[in-house]
Design a protein around this motif. Structure first.
Motif, PDB file in Angstrom:
ATOM      1  N   GLY A 184       0.575  -1.535  -0.492  1.00  0.00           N
ATOM      2  CA  GLY A 184       0.193   0.225   0.165  1.00  0.00           C
ATOM      3  C   GLY A 184       0.972   1.545  -0.504  1.00  0.00           C
ATOM      4  O   GLY A 184       0.316   2.561   0.269  1.00  0.00           O
ATOM      5  N   THR A 185       2.361   0.622  -0.279  1.00  0.00           N
ATOM      6  CA  THR A 185       3.533   2.364  -0.158  1.00  0.00           C
ATOM      7  C   THR A 185       4.327   2.047  -1.650  1.00  0.00           C
ATOM      8  O   THR A 185       4.226   0.699  -1.549  1.00  0.00           O
ATOM      9  N   SER A 186       4.541   3.463  -1.817  1.00  0.00           N
ATOM     10  CA  SER A 186       5.953   2.753  -2.608  1.00  0.00           C
ATOM     11  C   SER A 186       7.656   2.420  -1.529  1.00  0.00           C
ATOM     12  O   SER A 186       7.463   2.287  -0.665  1.00  0.00           O
ATOM     13  N   LEU A 187       7.902   1.459  -2.632  1.00  0.00           N
ATOM     14  CA  LEU A 187       8.968   1.012  -2.134  1.00  0.00           C
ATOM     15  C   LEU A 187      10.370   1.505  -2.538  1.00  0.00           C
ATOM     16  O   LEU A 187       9.898   1.279  -3.752  1.00  0.00           O
ATOM     17  N   MET A 188      11.373   1.571  -2.020  1.00  0.00           N
ATOM     18  CA  MET A 188      12.725   2.242  -2.387  1.00  0.00           C
ATOM     19  C   MET A 188      13.213   1.439  -3.920  1.00  0.00           C
ATOM     20  O   MET A 188      13.771  -0.553  -3.371  1.00  0.00           O
ATOM     21  N   ARG A 189      13.708   1.592  -4.542  1.00  0.00           N
ATOM     22  CA  ARG A 189      13.647   0.435  -5.643  1.00  0.00           C
ATOM     23  C   ARG A 189      15.108  -0.236  -5.379  1.00  0.00           C
ATOM     24  O   ARG A 189      15.152  -1.864  -5.613  1.00  0.00           O
ATOM     25  N   ASP A 190      16.163   0.408  -4.891  1.00  0.00           N
ATOM     26  CA  ASP A 190      17.720  -0.483  -5.058  1.00  0.00           C
ATOM     27  C   ASP A 190      17.114  -1.372  -3.921  1.00  0.00           C
ATOM     28  O   ASP A 190      18.069  -1.852  -3.347  1.00  0.00           O
ATOM     29  N   THR A 191      16.794  -0.377  -2.306  1.00  0.00           N
ATOM     30  CA  THR A 191      16.840  -1.359  -1.154  1.00  0.00           C
ATOM     31  C   THR A 191      16.054  -2.802  -1.352  1.00  0.00           C
ATOM     32  O   THR A 191      16.671  -3.432  -0.912  1.00  0.00           O
ATOM     33  N   PHE A 192      14.490  -2.287  -2.253  1.00  0.00           N
ATOM     34  CA  PHE A 192      13.420  -3.708  -2.787  1.00  0.00           C
ATOM     35  C   PHE A 192      14.900  -4.826  -3.417  1.00  0.00           C
ATOM     36  O   PHE A 192      14.584  -5.893  -2.626  1.00  0.00           O
ATOM     37  N   ARG A 193      15.632  -4.433  -4.273  1.00  0.00           N
ATOM     38  CA  ARG A 193      16.682  -4.744  -4.670  1.00  0.00           C
ATOM     39  C   ARG A 193      17.802  -5.805  -4.202  1.00  0.00           C
ATOM     40  O   ARG A 193      17.820  -6.869  -3.865  1.00  0.00           O
ATOM     41  N   ARG A 194      18.214  -5.247  -3.551  1.00  0.00           N
ATOM     42  CA  ARG A 194      18.920  -5.574  -2.736  1.00  0.00           C
ATOM     43  C   ARG A 194      19.193  -6.648  -2.082  1.00  0.00           C
ATOM     44  O   ARG A 194      19.468  -7.927  -1.253  1.00  0.00           O
ATOM     45  N   PHE A 195      17.406  -6.515  -0.849  1.00  0.00           N
ATOM     46  CA  PHE A 195      17.102  -7.160   0.278  1.00  0.00           C
ATOM     47  C   PHE A 195      16.480  -8.569  -1.161  1.00  0.00           C
ATOM     48  O   PHE A 195      16.618  -9.306  -0.639  1.00  0.00           O
ATOM     49  N   MET A 196      15.666  -8.304  -2.449  1.00  0.00           N
ATOM     50  CA  MET A 196      15.201  -9.776  -2.861  1.00  0.00           C
ATOM     51  C   MET A 196      15.859 -10.293  -3.742  1.00  0.00           C
ATOM     52  O   MET A 196      15.585 -12.081  -3.740  1.00  0.00           O
ATOM     53  N   GLU A 197      16.771  -9.941  -3.803  1.00  0.00           N
ATOM     54  CA  GLU A 197      17.764 -10.750  -5.179  1.00  0.00           C
ATOM     55  C   GLU A 197      18.010 -12.509  -4.652  1.00  0.00           C
ATOM     56  O   GLU A 197      18.524 -13.222  -5.507  1.00  0.00           O
ATOM     57  N   PRO A 198      19.111 -11.507  -3.539  1.00  0.00           N
ATOM     58  CA  PRO A 198      19.430 -13.203  -3.071  1.00  0.00           C
ATOM     59  C   PRO A 198      18.598 -14.516  -2.590  1.00  0.00           C
ATOM     60  O   PRO A 198      18.960 -15.264  -2.676  1.00  0.00           O
ATOM     61  N   GLN A 199      16.914 -13.715  -2.213  1.00  0.00           N
ATOM     62  CA  GLN A 199      15.538 -14.837  -2.360  1.00  0.00           C
ATOM     63  C   GLN A 199      15.449 -15.484  -4.076  1.00  0.00           C
ATOM     64  O   GLN A 199      14.488 -15.842  -4.141  1.00  0.00           O
ATOM     65  N   LEU A 200      16.159 -15.013  -4.663  1.00  0.00           N
ATOM     66  CA  LEU A 200      15.767 -15.203  -6.312  1.00  0.00           C
ATOM     67  C   LEU A 200      16.907 -15.766  -6.958  1.00  0.00           C
ATOM     68  O   LEU A 200      17.848 -15.820  -6.896  1.00  0.00           O
ATOM     69  N   ALA A 201      16.154 -16.803  -7.674  1.00  0.00           N
ATOM     70  CA  ALA A 201      17.039 -17.134  -9.102  1.00  0.00           C
ATOM     71  C   ALA A 201      17.057 -16.847 -10.579  1.00  0.00           C
ATOM     72  O   ALA A 201      15.624 -16.477 -11.016  1.00  0.00           O
ATOM     73  N   GLY A 202      17.855 -16.918 -10.566  1.00  0.00           N
ATOM     74  CA  GLY A 202      17.948 -16.229 -12.124  1.00  0.00           C
ATOM     75  C   GLY A 202      17.626 -16.970 -13.151  1.00  0.00           C
ATOM     76  O   GLY A 202      18.375 -18.275 -13.090  1.00  0.00           O
ATOM     77  N   THR A 203      16.847 -16.983 -14.363  1.00  0.00           N
ATOM     78  CA  THR A 203      16.612 -17.589 -15.414  1.00  0.00           C
ATOM     79  C   THR A 203      17.806 -17.379 -16.494  1.00  0.00           C
ATOM     80  O   THR A 203      17.329 -18.371 -17.420  1.00  0.00           O
ATOM     81  N   GLY A 204      18.189 -16.863 -16.234  1.00  0.00           N
ATOM     82  CA  GLY A 204      19.337 -16.483 -17.786  1.00  0.00           C
ATOM     83  C   GLY A 204      18.805 -15.640 -18.609  1.00  0.00           C
ATOM     84  O   GLY A 204      18.995 -15.506 -19.784  1.00  0.00           O
ATOM     85  N   GLN A 205      17.582 -15.253 -18.570  1.00  0.00           N
ATOM     86  CA  GLN A 205      16.590 -15.217 -19.935  1.00  0.00           C
ATOM     87  C   GLN A 205      16.441 -13.687 -19.724  1.00  0.00           C
ATOM     88  O   GLN A 205      16.940 -13.276 -18.168  1.00  0.00           O
ATOM     89  N   MET A 206      16.231 -12.676 -20.452  1.00  0.00           N
ATOM     90  CA  MET A 206      15.449 -11.132 -20.731  1.00  0.00           C
ATOM     91  C   MET A 206      14.181 -11.580 -20.938  1.00  0.00           C
ATOM     92  O   MET A 206      13.956 -11.803 -21.569  1.00  0.00           O
ATOM     93  N   SER A 207      13.844 -10.155 -20.494  1.00  0.00           N
ATOM     94  CA  SER A 207      12.245  -9.582 -20.811  1.00  0.00           C
ATOM     95  C   SER A 207      12.429  -9.236 -22.110  1.00  0.00           C
ATOM     96  O   SER A 207      13.678  -9.353 -22.682  1.00  0.00           O
TER      97      SER A 207
END
Length: 223
Positions: A184-207
């Motif tokens: 229900g609010t905006s989130l800081m892009r860089d802070t969000f990326r640093r926190f979430m990226e370690p919990q994700l798995a890259g596919t090796g693909q691009m949009s």
């Protein structure tokens, strides 16, 4: 004062007992908003009003079974595993008498609700955009919705899309957009990326770049 030896031993049947109900907040994201599923009541009490799917516990019925029965019969939803959220025990919450509600919550992708929403007796309501509706829900259901939303926001603050509302794969922007709707609010892009990226798995693909520049595609990491 001590009871005499000849005093009858109280039985559990001698104590007043409340009725027990189960109510379920089914949450999803649709049209850029966090929404809760409501059903139109067909019972005599509060007939025609919108409410959470709920039912009384039958004799010797498990709570989980009552929840699944109610979702199936009142909302046309099956194949889910809602989790127990909280017990609401305000004696004034139901004007029919003393009723405890064992509230449950489930997070369901919109695509899985399409069949249920074909019924005129089932709808989605924005948890923030329709306060006049959610505030007037019977049986203290507005309090249950608020508790469910608070729980959802807490779990989404700790992990990337734990309710699997996004189809995989997705971009980090897709993920952040979803989390902003839930929060229900905006989130800081860089802070969000640093926190979430370690919990994700890259596919090796691009949009494909149809929505802005091509970006890396991710999946939720399997634990």
């Amino acid at each position: 004062m001590k009871a005499s030896k000849n005093s009858p031993v109280p039985s559990l049947l001698d104590y007043p007992r409340p009725s027990v109900a189960v109510d379920t907040a089914v949450l999803t994201v649709a049209d850029g908003a966090l929404r809760v599923l409501l059903v139109r009541r067909g019972e005599e009490h509060h007939r025609g009003e919108w409410a959470l799917p709920g039912t009384f516990l039958r004799e010797r019925e498990r709570l989980a079974d009552a929840v699944l029965r109610c979702l199936r019969e009142k909302a046309g939803i099956s194949g889910r595993v809602p989790r127990q959220l909280h017990v609401f025990d305000d004696p004034e919450r139901d004007d029919r008498g003393w009723v405890l509600s064992v509230a449950h919550v489930d997070v369901v992708p919109l695509a899985e609700l399409e069949d249920a929403l074909k019924s005129d007796g089932v709808r989605l309501a924005s948890v923030s955009g329709e306060p006049e509706l959610t505030a007037e829900l019977p049986y203290g259901h507005a309090e249950i919705v608020a508790k469910a939303v608070g729980w959802l926001r807490a779990v989404y603050a700790e992990a990337p899309d734990p309710g699997a509302l996004l189809d995989e794969p997705f971009t980090l922007k897709d993920l952040r957009d979803l989390h902003e709707v839930v929060a229900g609010t905006s989130l800081m892009r860089d802070t969000f990326r640093r926190f979430m990226e370690p919990q994700l798995a890259g596919t090796g693909q691009m949009s494909d770049g149809t929505r802005g520049r091509p970006s890396r595609l991710w999946r939720r990491a399997r634990q």
